[in-house]
Design an enzyme around this catalytic site. Structure first.
Site, short mmCIF file in Angstrom:
data_model
loop_
_atom_site.label_atom_id
_atom_site.label_comp_id
_atom_site.label_asym_id
_atom_site.label_seq_id
_atom_site.Cartn_x
_atom_site.Cartn_y
_atom_site.Cartn_z
N HIS A 88 0.84 -1.20 0.00
CA HIS A 88 0.00 0.00 0.00
C HIS A 88 0.87 1.26 0.00
CE1 HIS A 88 0.95 0.20 4.24
NE2 HIS A 88 0.27 -0.90 4.53
N HIS A 107 3.77 1.48 2.50
CA HIS A 107 4.99 0.75 2.11
C HIS A 107 5.78 1.56 1.09
CE1 HIS A 107 2.39 -2.87 3.21
NE2 HIS A 107 3.33 -2.84 4.12
N CYS A 151 -1.77 -5.81 14.56
CA CYS A 151 -0.48 -5.32 15.09
C CYS A 151 0.44 -6.47 15.45
CB CYS A 151 -0.69 -4.51 16.36
SG CYS A 151 -1.59 -3.00 16.17
N CYS A 188 -8.72 -2.21 18.77
CA CYS A 188 -7.40 -1.61 18.57
C CYS A 188 -7.56 -0.32 17.77
CB CYS A 188 -6.51 -2.61 17.82
SG CYS A 188 -5.03 -1.85 17.14
N HIS A 231 -6.26 -0.85 14.17
CA HIS A 231 -7.02 -1.79 13.33
C HIS A 231 -8.44 -1.94 13.86
CE1 HIS A 231 -2.73 -2.97 12.86
NE2 HIS A 231 -3.08 -2.96 11.59
N LYS A 259 -7.58 8.50 7.14
CA LYS A 259 -6.71 7.35 7.40
C LYS A 259 -6.99 6.28 6.35
CE LYS A 259 -5.82 4.49 11.46
NZ LYS A 259 -6.20 3.15 11.22
N LYS A 303 -8.82 -0.31 4.19
CA LYS A 303 -9.30 -1.19 3.12
C LYS A 303 -10.80 -1.36 3.24
CE LYS A 303 -5.97 -4.52 1.69
NZ LYS A 303 -5.41 -5.78 2.07
N1 MSP Z 1 6.01 -6.45 9.75
C1 MSP Z 1 5.93 -5.30 10.56
C2 MSP Z 1 7.28 -4.65 10.68
C3 MSP Z 1 8.37 -5.53 11.19
S1 MSP Z 1 9.89 -4.68 11.21
C4 MSP Z 1 10.89 -5.67 12.05
C5 MSP Z 1 4.92 -4.31 9.98
N2 MSP Z 1 4.62 -4.49 8.71
S2 MSP Z 1 3.58 -3.59 7.87
O1 MSP Z 1 3.52 -4.16 6.55
O2 MSP Z 1 2.35 -3.52 8.59
O3 MSP Z 1 4.16 -2.15 7.84
C6 MSP Z 1 5.39 -1.89 7.22
C7 MSP Z 1 5.77 -0.43 7.42
O4 MSP Z 1 4.78 0.39 6.78
C8 MSP Z 1 5.79 -0.02 8.87
O5 MSP Z 1 6.90 0.79 9.14
C9 MSP Z 1 4.52 0.78 9.04
O6 MSP Z 1 4.62 1.76 10.02
C10 MSP Z 1 4.42 1.41 7.67
N3 MSP Z 1 3.07 1.87 7.39
C11 MSP Z 1 1.90 1.17 7.44
N4 MSP Z 1 0.87 2.01 7.12
C12 MSP Z 1 1.36 3.24 6.87
C13 MSP Z 1 0.83 4.45 6.41
N5 MSP Z 1 -0.45 4.64 6.20
N6 MSP Z 1 1.70 5.45 6.15
C14 MSP Z 1 3.06 5.31 6.29
N7 MSP Z 1 3.58 4.19 6.72
C15 MSP Z 1 2.76 3.19 7.18
O7 MSP Z 1 4.52 -3.41 10.69
#
Ligand code: MSP
Length: 659
Positions: free
Chosen positions: A19, A22, A131, A145, A148, A298, A301
């Protein structure tokens, strides 16, 4: 040997497509990596995927796929996105990679055990699968949460291993408050210091019978490690911990971990505590970015507040997409993304300011001075201002404040434009060619400086600009006004204006299909396989000829609501006129007409995301439109054809072609 700089992103859960969060994170880390390379560092840049835990396990189950098949498919999508985003990673770690990851994780676990920091106890708590962590009642909002809110909390009661986080809270507070482990921005530093005051021990394993998908706990067949224990370790296992001492010692400690604000405590508390316990050096910095919001809301999905980064990339291109994401994130908060903002930023900042300056400079020099200059105009005031802005961009890159670096970059370009405008080289060229060429020489130096500062943000733009400038592989040290006696290459506009109306025009689906009711049917007098059907469109009737005699009796067709192509050029079949074509699914032996039994005659067929074409088409045009059967529906590019009340129905097997 140049100094090593090691930067990481959080490893993403590959439980779905990537997304915008990422995309933002990997672009930020890439900007850091590229900036450090410009500063002469040898950069190790690691990203990867976090593949264990309930979240992935449940998503694979829901998709009905074996876990590794499910993960492999999604990981490929992440990698493809990163490639398209021009991401310059050197290391990609998958936590399911046994030889690379498992040994290191188990080595670390044993060290924590030996330090007396892991113990077993019975536990009951509320778990958020989103989380992948336990939550206290206090952290929940109306029992859910806050990160989520659409997921149900799970009540878990089991015997788990625990890690003694509480033992390290004072030491950690000291380390963080004195910046030995520096948390950026300050607001996150304060947040973690306040969390540490009451930090408790953390659950560190799951019984295999509740969750079989994890790394086995050493010497205990009944438990797998808690997913965060396994995931955080990626930062050391990916660079050799537990398997390649030389690589590990030359790369670790990490210079900066880049993560989002929702996973602050894992990185600013759990992770450094694990490292202290395991006798491993601490990372130097943690950069915690805010969230990307979409149109001020925010991402969610379930509420349909999502934008697919791949779509945006396709629409706007990699330079514009990276620029807009990086320039919308304030250092200490969330940043908003919207297509409207992308269009405004592109037209006002990238085109009217940056591209305009580079193009007018290069094209003027090329056209009027054969692309060459020998000296530059020594405008001390201008060069001092520009070098000060370059320093500002540098400091902001060092502190991960991309938005401010970009501001400085645009200020440089504005100064360049103003200088060009004030000096009017287009007038001067006739009276004083030498002076005019010098002014252009100064502008080329400014464009060179821009091509360097822009590199972490828009690497493709930078490369194109340097090619036009006749320069390459410049580094931060080349930010100066020392380029003289130089010839440039041809000038080209690198980024074009976006026309909002054109951008949002939908692609055209060329068939105008309608539901028609067969009200009369006769055999063709001169062709044994053809029927002549009278059809009703609700407000008018028409006639078509179709080759259905071998497949249907007249009474089987009479009264059916069939689908007709209405914008085909009129045809004569054995002397009888046909004003359209009835659609059917078929192979060599079978032909099955398409139907929309509950739709009113005359209803138009729609295809989501497409404009329906009304232009007349030939039978050859029709043949190019690949329609097939899928799950008894008719699909075009995997999108289902439907009326306003139902999907078009095809009582035929998957893969049958429509003609
Ligand atoms: N798997 C864990 C991280 C483990 S690191 C040892 C995780 N994964 S995640 O896929 O949910 O998120 C990956 C990264 O994307 C995280 O740093 C998270 O904060 C970031 N983001 C998720 N949603 C986001 C936004 N809407 N905006 C910016 N970054 C966000 O957490």
């Amino acid at each position: 040997m140049s100094e090593i700089f090691y930067v990481t992103t959080a490893i993403a859960y590959p439980n779905g497509r990537p997304h915008m969060g990422h995309a933002l994170e990997i672009i930020e880390a890439d900007a850091i990596a590229r900036f450090q390379r410009l500063m002469g560092k040898h950069v190790t840049f690691q990203t990867g995927t976090d593949e264990h835990g309930s979240k992935n396990w449940e998503a694979a189950k829901k998709a009905g796929k074996p876990i590794m098949e499910f993960l492999n498919e999604n990981v490929a999508v992440f990698k493809d996105l990163y490639r398209k985003l021009s991401i310059s990673t050197t290391h990609f770690i998958r936590t399911s990679d046994k030889p690379k990851h498992y040994i290191g994780v188990q080595t670390l676990w044993k060290k924590l055990m030996a330090a007396g920091d892991i113990y077993k106890k019975n536990y009951s708590g509320l778990y958020c699968v989103g989380c992948e962590s336990f939550k206290t009642e206090k952290e929940l909002i109306e029992g859910r949460c806050p990160v989520h809110p659409t997921r149900e909390m799970q009540t878990i009661e089991e015997e788990n291993y625990f890690f003694r986080l509480s033992k390290y809270k004072d030491e950690l507070s000291e380390i963080i408050s004195t910046d030995r482990y520096r948390i950026i921005p300050k607001i996150r530093k304060n947040e973690i210091l306040s969390f540490l005051k009451q930090a408790n021990d953390i659950s560190f394993s799951r019984p295999k019978k509740s969750l079989p998908w994890g790394i086995p706990v050493p010497d205990d067949d009944e438990h797998v490690m808690y997913v965060w224990c396994d995931a955080l370790s990626n930062y050391i296992t990916g660079v050799g911990y537990g398997r390649d001492e030389q690589e590990f010692n030359s790369t670790w400690p990490c210079d900066v971990h880049v993560v989002g604000k929702d996973i602050l405590r894992f990185h600013a508390a759990f992770w450094p505590a694990m490292l202290i316990s395991g006798g491993v050096e601490l990372p130097k910095k943690l950069f915690v970015h805010g969230f990307v919001t979409l149109y001020g809301r925010k991402m969610s999905k379930s509420e349909g507040i999502v934008i697919d980064p791949s779509d945006q990339l396709q629409k706007f291109g990699v330079d514009v997409f990276r620029f807009c994401l990086l320039s919308s994130m304030p250092i200490d908060g969330d940043g908003d993304y919207s297509e409207e903002a992308v269009i405004t930023k592109t037209n006002n900042e990238l085109v009217a300011n940056l591209t305009n300056f580079c193009y007018r400079t290069l094209s003027f020099l090329k056209k009027n001075c054969r692309g060459s200059f020998t000296e530059i105009d020594a405008d001390k005031n201008l060069s001092a201002q520009i070098l000060a802005l370059a320093k500002k961009a540098e400091n902001n890159f060092q502190n991960f404040n991309f938005k401010e670096s970009i501001k400085a970059l645009l200020d440089i370009s504005s100064l360049g434009n103003k200088y060009f405008q004030d000096r009017e080289p287009w007038k001067l060229i006739k009276e004083d060619t030498i002076r005019s060429t010098k002014i252009l020489g100064t502008c080329i130096n400014i464009a060179k400086i821009i091509s360097i500062i822009v590199q972490p943000v828009m690497p493709d733009f930078s490369e194109k600009l340097q090619r036009q400038l006749g320069l390459k592989n410049l580094c931060w040290n080349d930010i100066n006004f020392k380029t003289t006696n130089h010839t440039i290459n041809d000038a080209q506009i690198i980024i074009n204006r976006i026309n909002a109306e054109e951008l949002n025009q939908k692609p055209v689906f060329p068939l105008d299909l309608r539901v028609a009711k067969i009200t009369d049917i006769k055999l063709h007098p001169d062709a044994e396989k053809l029927y002549i059907e009278t059809i009703d469109y609700g407000d008018n009737t028409s006639q078509i000829v179709s080759g259905l005699v071998p497949y249907y009796k007249p009474e089987e067709l009479l009264g059916k609501h069939v689908i007709v192509v209405t914008n085909l050029k009129k045809a004569k079949l054995r002397g009888v006129e046909s004003y359209g074509m009835l659609l059917a699914a078929g192979d060599e032996q079978t032909v099955i007409v398409l139907e929309a039994p509950n739709s009113a005659p005359g209803s138009r067929i729609q295809l989501e995301g497409y404009e329906i074409g009304s232009a007349r088409i030939t039978i050859d045009d029709f043949a190019k439109v690949a329609l097939t059967v899928k799950n008894k529906n008719v699909v075009y590019q995997d999108i289902v054809l439907k009326t306003d009340v139902e999907n078009i129905f095809a009582a035929a097997p998957d893969g049958f072609k429509i003609s």
